[in-house]
Design a protein around this motif. Structure first.
Motif, PDB file in Angstrom:
ATOM      1  N   GLU A 295      33.807  44.318  42.374  1.00  0.00           N
ATOM      2  CA  GLU A 295      33.497  42.998  42.922  1.00  0.00           C
ATOM      3  C   GLU A 295      33.661  41.982  41.802  1.00  0.00           C
ATOM      4  OE1 GLU A 295      29.562  43.285  44.436  1.00  0.00           O
ATOM      5  OE2 GLU A 295      30.047  44.849  45.892  1.00  0.00           O
ATOM      6  N   LEU A 296      34.647  41.111  41.943  1.00  0.00           N
ATOM      7  CA  LEU A 296      34.961  40.171  40.872  1.00  0.00           C
ATOM      8  C   LEU A 296      33.879  39.100  40.750  1.00  0.00           C
ATOM      9  CD1 LEU A 296      38.769  39.703  41.547  1.00  0.00           C
ATOM     10  CD2 LEU A 296      37.677  41.215  39.872  1.00  0.00           C
TER      11      LEU A 296
ATOM     12  N   SER B 222      43.742  46.231  43.426  1.00  0.00           N
ATOM     13  CA  SER B 222      43.364  45.515  44.654  1.00  0.00           C
ATOM     14  C   SER B 222      43.885  44.083  44.607  1.00  0.00           C
ATOM     15  CB  SER B 222      41.843  45.500  44.797  1.00  0.00           C
ATOM     16  OG  SER B 222      41.449  44.696  45.884  1.00  0.00           O
ATOM     17  N   GLY B 223      44.669  43.710  45.604  1.00  0.00           N
ATOM     18  CA  GLY B 223      45.180  42.349  45.686  1.00  0.00           C
ATOM     19  C   GLY B 223      46.481  42.107  44.949  1.00  0.00           C
TER      20      GLY B 223
ATOM     21  N   TYR C 295      42.487  30.170  42.041  1.00  0.00           N
ATOM     22  CA  TYR C 295      43.217  31.437  41.993  1.00  0.00           C
ATOM     23  C   TYR C 295      43.175  32.140  43.343  1.00  0.00           C
ATOM     24  CZ  TYR C 295      43.673  31.714  36.845  1.00  0.00           C
ATOM     25  OH  TYR C 295      44.017  31.505  35.534  1.00  0.00           O
ATOM     26  N   SER C 296      44.272  32.787  43.703  1.00  0.00           N
ATOM     27  CA  SER C 296      44.270  33.715  44.825  1.00  0.00           C
ATOM     28  C   SER C 296      43.509  34.975  44.404  1.00  0.00           C
ATOM     29  CB  SER C 296      45.702  34.094  45.199  1.00  0.00           C
ATOM     30  OG  SER C 296      46.310  34.805  44.133  1.00  0.00           O
ATOM     31  N   HIS C 297      43.241  35.845  45.371  1.00  0.00           N
ATOM     32  CA  HIS C 297      42.563  37.106  45.032  1.00  0.00           C
ATOM     33  C   HIS C 297      43.394  37.894  44.021  1.00  0.00           C
ATOM     34  CE1 HIS C 297      40.182  40.726  45.329  1.00  0.00           C
ATOM     35  NE2 HIS C 297      41.250  41.419  45.689  1.00  0.00           N
TER      36      HIS C 297
ATOM     37  N   GLN D  27      32.247  35.291  39.852  1.00  0.00           N
ATOM     38  CA  GLN D  27      32.663  33.941  40.229  1.00  0.00           C
ATOM     39  C   GLN D  27      32.495  33.008  39.030  1.00  0.00           C
ATOM     40  OE1 GLN D  27      34.138  33.158  43.146  1.00  0.00           O
ATOM     41  NE2 GLN D  27      33.976  35.368  43.570  1.00  0.00           N
TER      42      GLN D  27
ATOM     43  N   LYS E  13      42.941  36.413  40.559  1.00  0.00           N
ATOM     44  CA  LYS E  13      41.623  36.772  40.016  1.00  0.00           C
ATOM     45  C   LYS E  13      41.640  38.210  39.488  1.00  0.00           C
ATOM     46  CE  LYS E  13      39.007  33.572  42.940  1.00  0.00           C
ATOM     47  NZ  LYS E  13      38.070  33.434  44.094  1.00  0.00           N
ATOM     48  N   GLN E  14      42.331  39.084  40.214  1.00  0.00           N
ATOM     49  CA  GLN E  14      42.439  40.469  39.774  1.00  0.00           C
ATOM     50  C   GLN E  14      43.240  40.563  38.478  1.00  0.00           C
ATOM     51  OE1 GLN E  14      40.755  42.637  41.559  1.00  0.00           O
ATOM     52  NE2 GLN E  14      41.242  44.489  40.402  1.00  0.00           N
TER      53      GLN E  14
END
Length: 300
Positions: A92-93, A166-167, A138-140, A95, A143-144
């Motif tokens: 879980e990234l 993921s992503g 950022y898109s997912h 924020q 962020k990844q």
């Protein structure tokens, strides 16, 4: 006189590691060792307990019983100094709001003290990541990429990566595999969780498979060849030859809906294609099944 064998050092060592949330949820009695310099895949369907295990390794949650030793230190008691030694990608990234990518990197670099500007630039270029943009923009996938950069740029001795692709699009998945191979070349130890069998096949030496919180098997990839399978869907112009299809070796979990037949297929395709040769097939699809689909047959 032959040289003595290289001593084996364990970077990850679990003994009876358990996190019991009640009602059968959690992970139970995990016994596992990962050697120095090894790339280990921790494989299982979503909800199997992969993230719980990694949170225990990172000292983010406390075990109900058992122990985890990381780089010779206790994962729970020594979690703070360990975080300076590990490159970590969480499931879980976090924020970071309006911070720019460069500001996030500078903040983490200040905490760690071991991230060079040149390595940040090199990894960002490989992943095609713009560090000048704000995190909330950022898109997912981006962020990844940032999470991967923060894990790999310090060149740590140990990387713990929870569903790291993921992503990511296929092109940047390949860049990730390149980062893993480079880390492996400098003898870093890498622990990767995934629910995609083909993903760990790209880079891992061994895999452990977890299901419903229990470690069901650990072995070399070639020892688990029986898990490799395809989900096939076949559409016929006329009534499917069901009896002949059911007799095909390696075809399991067969479902029939009107003129469409689906199932999980293991092994060589020749027997399947030979059976279909005398029928009029209007559509044939083959894809990698989910791990849950694979497990239904492999552990039945």
């Amino acid at each position: 006189m032959t040289a003595p064998d290289r001593p084996i050092f364990l970077d990850i060592f679990l003994q009876g590691l358990t996190k019991d949330y009640g009602a059968g949820h959690g992970v139970f009695d995990l016994n596992l060792s990962v050697e120095e310099g090894e790339v280990f895949g921790f494989l299982g369907p979503n909800g199997a307990g992969k993230t719980t295990t990694i949170k225990l390794l990172m000292g983010l949650i406390h075990a109900t019983r058992g122990s985890a030793t990381i780089l010779g230190l206790d994962a729970d008691r020594d979690s703070v100094p360990l975080k300076h030694k590990i490159g970590y990608v969480p499931g879980e990234l976090p924020q970071f709001g309006g911070w720019r990518g460069s500001e996030i990197v500078a903040y983490i670099a200040g905490l760690r003290g071991d991230i060079s500007d040149s390595e940040v630039e090199a990894v960002a270029k490989r992943l095609d990541l713009d560090l000048g943009r704000k995190y909330r923009e950022y898109s997912h996938g981006n962020k990844q990429k940032l999470a991967l950069l923060l894990a790999f740029a310090p060149k740590p001795a140990l990387l713990i990566l929870d569903e790291p692709t993921s992503g990511l699009d296929p092109l940047h998945q390949q860049e990730f595999y390149g980062l893993v191979r480079d880390a492996r070349a400098r003898e870093a130890t890498i622990f990767i969780s995934s629910h995609v069998l083909s993903e760990v096949e790209h880079v891992c030496d061994r895999v452990g498979i977890v299901r419903e919180g229990h470690l069901v098997t650990v072995g070399q990839l070639d020892e688990l060849a029986g898990m490799r399978a395809h989900r096939v869907e076949i559409e016929f112009a006329d009534t499917p030859p069901i009896e002949r299809i059911r007799a095909i070796p390696g075809l399991e979990q067969i479902e029939v809906h009107d003129h469409r037949v689906s199932g999980i297929f293991r092994g060589e395709f020749e027997p399947l294609l030979a059976t279909l040769a005398s029928s009029r097939v209007t559509k044939f699809e083959s894809r990698e099944p989910s791990l849950e689909e694979v497990f239904l047959g492999f552990y039945k």
